[in-house]
Design a protein around this motif. Structure first.
Motif, short mmCIF file in Angstrom:
data_model
loop_
_atom_site.label_atom_id
_atom_site.label_comp_id
_atom_site.label_asym_id
_atom_site.label_seq_id
_atom_site.Cartn_x
_atom_site.Cartn_y
_atom_site.Cartn_z
N THR A 103 44.87 15.75 27.48
CA THR A 103 43.97 16.88 27.70
C THR A 103 43.60 17.00 29.17
O THR A 103 43.70 16.05 29.94
N SER A 104 43.16 18.19 29.55
CA SER A 104 42.72 18.48 30.91
C SER A 104 41.33 19.11 30.82
O SER A 104 41.04 19.86 29.89
N PRO A 105 40.46 18.85 31.82
CA PRO A 105 39.12 19.44 31.79
C PRO A 105 39.06 20.87 32.33
O PRO A 105 37.98 21.45 32.43
N LEU A 106 40.20 21.44 32.66
CA LEU A 106 40.21 22.79 33.22
C LEU A 106 39.69 23.82 32.21
O LEU A 106 39.90 23.69 31.01
N SER A 107 39.04 24.86 32.71
CA SER A 107 38.57 25.95 31.86
C SER A 107 38.54 27.22 32.69
O SER A 107 38.81 27.21 33.89
N GLY A 108 38.23 28.32 32.05
CA GLY A 108 38.10 29.58 32.77
C GLY A 108 39.37 30.02 33.48
O GLY A 108 40.48 29.81 32.99
N ASP A 109 39.20 30.62 34.64
CA ASP A 109 40.34 31.16 35.39
C ASP A 109 41.32 30.07 35.81
O ASP A 109 42.53 30.30 35.86
N ARG A 110 40.82 28.87 36.10
CA ARG A 110 41.71 27.77 36.48
C ARG A 110 42.60 27.37 35.31
O ARG A 110 43.77 27.04 35.50
N ILE B 257 43.61 29.42 32.90
CA ILE B 257 44.61 30.49 32.75
C ILE B 257 45.75 30.30 33.74
O ILE B 257 46.93 30.37 33.38
N SER B 258 45.40 30.03 35.00
CA SER B 258 46.42 29.85 36.04
C SER B 258 47.31 28.66 35.74
O SER B 258 48.54 28.72 35.90
N ALA B 259 46.71 27.56 35.27
CA ALA B 259 47.47 26.34 34.98
C ALA B 259 48.42 26.56 33.81
O ALA B 259 49.58 26.12 33.83
N PHE C 265 36.32 37.49 27.81
CA PHE C 265 37.14 36.62 28.65
C PHE C 265 38.60 36.69 28.23
O PHE C 265 39.50 36.77 29.07
N ILE C 266 38.85 36.65 26.92
CA ILE C 266 40.24 36.72 26.45
C ILE C 266 40.76 38.14 26.56
O ILE C 266 41.88 38.37 27.04
N LYS C 267 39.95 39.09 26.15
CA LYS C 267 40.37 40.50 26.14
C LYS C 267 40.70 40.99 27.53
O LYS C 267 41.63 41.79 27.72
N ASN C 268 39.96 40.50 28.52
CA ASN C 268 40.15 40.99 29.89
C ASN C 268 40.95 40.02 30.75
O ASN C 268 42.03 40.37 31.25
N GLU C 269 40.45 38.81 30.93
CA GLU C 269 41.05 37.89 31.89
C GLU C 269 42.35 37.25 31.38
O GLU C 269 43.35 37.22 32.09
N VAL C 270 42.34 36.73 30.15
CA VAL C 270 43.53 36.06 29.64
C VAL C 270 44.70 37.04 29.51
O VAL C 270 45.84 36.73 29.84
N GLN C 271 44.40 38.24 29.04
CA GLN C 271 45.48 39.21 28.83
C GLN C 271 46.17 39.63 30.13
O GLN C 271 47.32 40.07 30.10
N LYS C 272 45.50 39.44 31.26
CA LYS C 272 46.14 39.75 32.54
C LYS C 272 47.34 38.84 32.79
O LYS C 272 48.24 39.20 33.55
N ALA C 273 47.34 37.67 32.15
CA ALA C 273 48.44 36.71 32.31
C ALA C 273 49.43 36.83 31.15
O ALA C 273 50.20 35.91 30.88
N GLY C 274 49.41 37.97 30.45
CA GLY C 274 50.23 38.15 29.26
C GLY C 274 51.72 37.99 29.47
O GLY C 274 52.45 37.67 28.52
N ASP C 275 52.22 38.17 30.68
CA ASP C 275 53.65 37.96 30.92
C ASP C 275 54.03 36.49 30.83
O ASP C 275 55.20 36.16 30.57
N ALA C 276 53.05 35.60 31.04
CA ALA C 276 53.35 34.16 31.10
C ALA C 276 52.75 33.36 29.96
O ALA C 276 53.20 32.25 29.67
N VAL C 277 51.71 33.88 29.29
CA VAL C 277 51.05 33.11 28.22
C VAL C 277 51.08 33.89 26.92
O VAL C 277 51.16 35.12 26.90
#
Length: 292
Positions: free
Chosen positions: A157-164, A166-168, A188-200
């Motif tokens: 596990t990793s302690p990362l959360s939020g935007d970090r 998503i990037s990881a 957070f998911i509807k807006n921020e996570v979906q921006k990375a939809g090409d990769a996640v």
């Protein structure tokens, strides 16, 4: 003179009664000031006098503060009670469940190139970002490990959360998946996570064994089984057979209101007012779990 003395005594009695009433504050531990538990706390504050909203790091921090006497009650994930009982079984007996706010879904996003499909396909050489100790993701992952150590105890596990986080996850080299415990349509998911939809992509957390093996102190199931409906998060859900996206199976956990038994016993009338305020605030609180 006697009349003045009586008036003074009466005034003093009124002041004392007022002071006693003012002392019956209810310190409510919630969470991050920007997230749903804090917003729910302010809805309760609007409906019940004496409520002080306290911002915290999350469910485990709330339980620590209630047990330590820094808060009189709080909002926590129901699996936090199970996890906390392993740390401090005696402390759990000092808490009383006062109600359910709403259900939260266990969302897991993973790097698309791994094509996991479901959480049960995680491998021991993978890493899942679950957040810091005490956060919702960390607490639920701890619950999963307690329920099935052979399967989930081997995953790093990793302690990362939020935007970090998503990037990881989008990069995929050090962290392959991330766990987010929140109600459906969370901004957070509807807006921020979906921006990375090409990769996640969203993967199913529907490990049905969880609903059978994870039990609270009363022997009741901590998790239930549900789904994230098709097109809830169109950019990160699996593609549908013909068009749109498919639903994703998920484990669900209740967000619950707990209070300190000693506070309840010392302030029964005030507790009744808090409970009535909570019931009056529930329609607004439940809307937080179903944002448009």
């Amino acid at each position: 003179m006697k009349k003045l003395f009586l008036l003074a005594a009466l005034a003093l009695g009124v002041m004392t009664a007022s002071a006693q009433a003012a002392d019956a504050k209810f310190r409510l531990c919630t969470g991050n000031a920007e997230l749903n538990y804090a917003k729910a706390g302010h809805y309760l504050k609007q409906r019940a006098q004496g409520v002080d909203v306290v911002y915290t790091k999350g469910s485990i921090d709330n339980l620590d503060k209630i047990v330590a006497g820094e808060c009189d009650g709080g909002f926590v994930q129901s699996d936090a009670l199970m996890v906390y009982s392993q740390r401090n079984a005696k402390a759990i007996s000092t808490l009383e469940r006062a109600g359910v706010l709403y259900q939260e879904q266990v969302h897991m996003i993973c790097n698309r190139k791994f094509d996991l499909g479901r959480m049960v396909n995680l491998k021991k050489d993978m890493t899942v970002a679950v957040g810091q100790d005490g956060s919702g993701g960390y607490t639920t992952w701890s619950g999963f490990v307690m329920a099935d150590k052979d399967r989930y105890g081997k995953v790093s596990t990793s302690p990362l959360s939020g935007d970090r986080m998503i990037s990881a996850v989008a990069d995929g080299s050090l962290v392959q998946c991330g766990l987010i415990v929140t109600a459906l349509n969370a901004p957070f998911i509807k807006n921020e996570v979906q921006k990375a939809g090409d990769a996640v992509i969203l993967v199913g957390t529907d490990d049905r064994d969880m609903t059978k093996t994870a039990k609270d102190a009363r022997g009741q199931a901590v998790y239930t089984y549900g789904e994230i409906p098709a097109d809830t998060y169109p950019r990160i859900q699996p593609s549908g057979t013909i068009y749109g996206t498919k639903s994703v199976g998920t484990v669900q956990v209740d967000a619950v209101f707990v209070a300190n038994v000693d506070w309840i016993n010392a302030h029964e009338d005030d507790d009744n007012k808090i409970l009535r305020g909570f019931n009056a605030a529930k329609p607004d609180i439940q809307k937080l779990a179903k944002p448009q």
